[in-house]
Scaffold this active site. Structure first.
Site: not given
Ligand code: NAD
Length: 291
Positions: A52, A96, A119
């Site tokens: 990412k 994460q 997200d």
């Protein structure tokens, strides 16, 4: 059989994002800035986060990696999240997953400012997604919609069977595919570990989204001719012949299922790279909203 090539499609999307970013920066906007919180040093999580960060550089974004100890307390982690929530230099950030067992994942996701939740996991954004209002779509389902659209896979009126009901893939995927949208308007069946006679259901599917995390679970006898198959699964399987000691396996037995498929995603190089591209897309959206 047409391969839904997530690698090349995601590269194309990243290039489009880079072009748009440059135009915005030329007009005086500062570059979009994505931050990622990584707790501990889980191998797969580290790989995803690094990918990412690398993708950010390619798109002309700023990125910040906040690497925290596996032993960090929930309270301290919530403080780190609050720091990012209030930092005007950060447009969007992700935490994460998975998190260590002593940390309440739901509490953490609830603490993220919905305007920076690229997200799309915060209940506010999940609610907007379910109502088909503009919001950050969760990156993996968003990437699948984009792949279906770009390859012009017909979804309207088709029977989509989703295997898996997780909050990050299966559940949002089933909601999105049923909505009125370009990749959508489908009749959706969501299946899970308690589903009986799964094979009877998958045999009726025009499109199957496999997101259960069991390597090569979907086999040729479970699908009809001409099916479209989206393989979300990524499992590391020990493999001494590989330099890093493992290979990646999807949830689909590619060799046999691909022979009956009109469209199919490979693993690796299918849904995975699309997920990262869509995270960048959400971050660009957050930056544009901010300015
Ligand atoms: P999860 O582990 O949270 O949930 C798995 C789901 O599968 C559950 O809802 C469960 O009910 C269902 N399931 C389990 N066994 C089943 C069975 N025998 N029949 C039918 N359903 C069954 O899953 P997740 O987080 O959505 O991840 C699924 C897979 O996708 C994993 O391999 C994960 O690594 C991968 N993944 C990939 C990406 C990507 O970017 N490509 C993103 C997220 C997850």
């Amino acid at each position: 059989m047409i391969l839904l090539d997530g690698k090349s499609t995601s590269n194309q999307i990243k290039e489009e994002i880079a072009v748009e970013t440059k135009q915005l920066v030329d007009k005086g906007m500062r570059a979009p800035h994505l931050a990622a919180i990584l707790v501990g040093s889980n191998g797969a999580s580290l790989t995803y986060v690094n990918a990412k960060v690398k993708a950010c550089a390619k798109a002309g974004f700023e990125s910040t990696l906040v690497n925290l100890s596996e032993e960090i307390s929930e309270e301290k982690l919530l403080q780190e999240i609050e720091n990012l929530n209030t930092n005007p230099e950060i447009d969007g950030f992700i935490v994460q997953l998975p998190l260590p067992k002593h940390i309440d994942e739901q509490k953490v996701l609830m603490a993220v400012n919905p305007d920076k939740d690229v997200d799309g996991f915060h209940p506010t954004n999940v609610g907007k997604m379910a109502l088909n209002l503009p919001t950050f779509l969760p990156a993996t389902p968003f990437g699948i919609l984009e792949l279906l659209e770009r390859y012009k896979v017909e979804t309207s009126g088709k029977h989509v069977v989703v295997i898996g009901r997780s909050h990050i893939v299966g559940s949002p995927m089933s909601i999105l595919m049923s909505q009125k949208r370009t990749a959508g308007n489908s009749t959706v069946t969501i299946t899970h570990s308690r589903t009986k006679n799964l094979k009877e259901i998958t045999l009726q599917a025009d499109i199957i989204v496999a997101a259960l995390g069991i390597p090569e679970f979907l086999t040729a006898d479970m699908v009809k001719e001409g099916v479209t198959v989206i393989d979300v699964g990524i499992t590391r399987i020990a493999d001494d012949t590989k330099k890093n000691g493992f290979r990646l396996a999807g949830d689909v037995h590619f060799e046999s299922v691909s022979k009956k498929s009109n469209f199919i995603t490979p693993v690796p190089g299918g849904v995975g790279p699309m997920t990262i591209a869509m995270l960048l897309k959400n971050t660009l959206l957050a930056a544009k909203r901010r300015s």
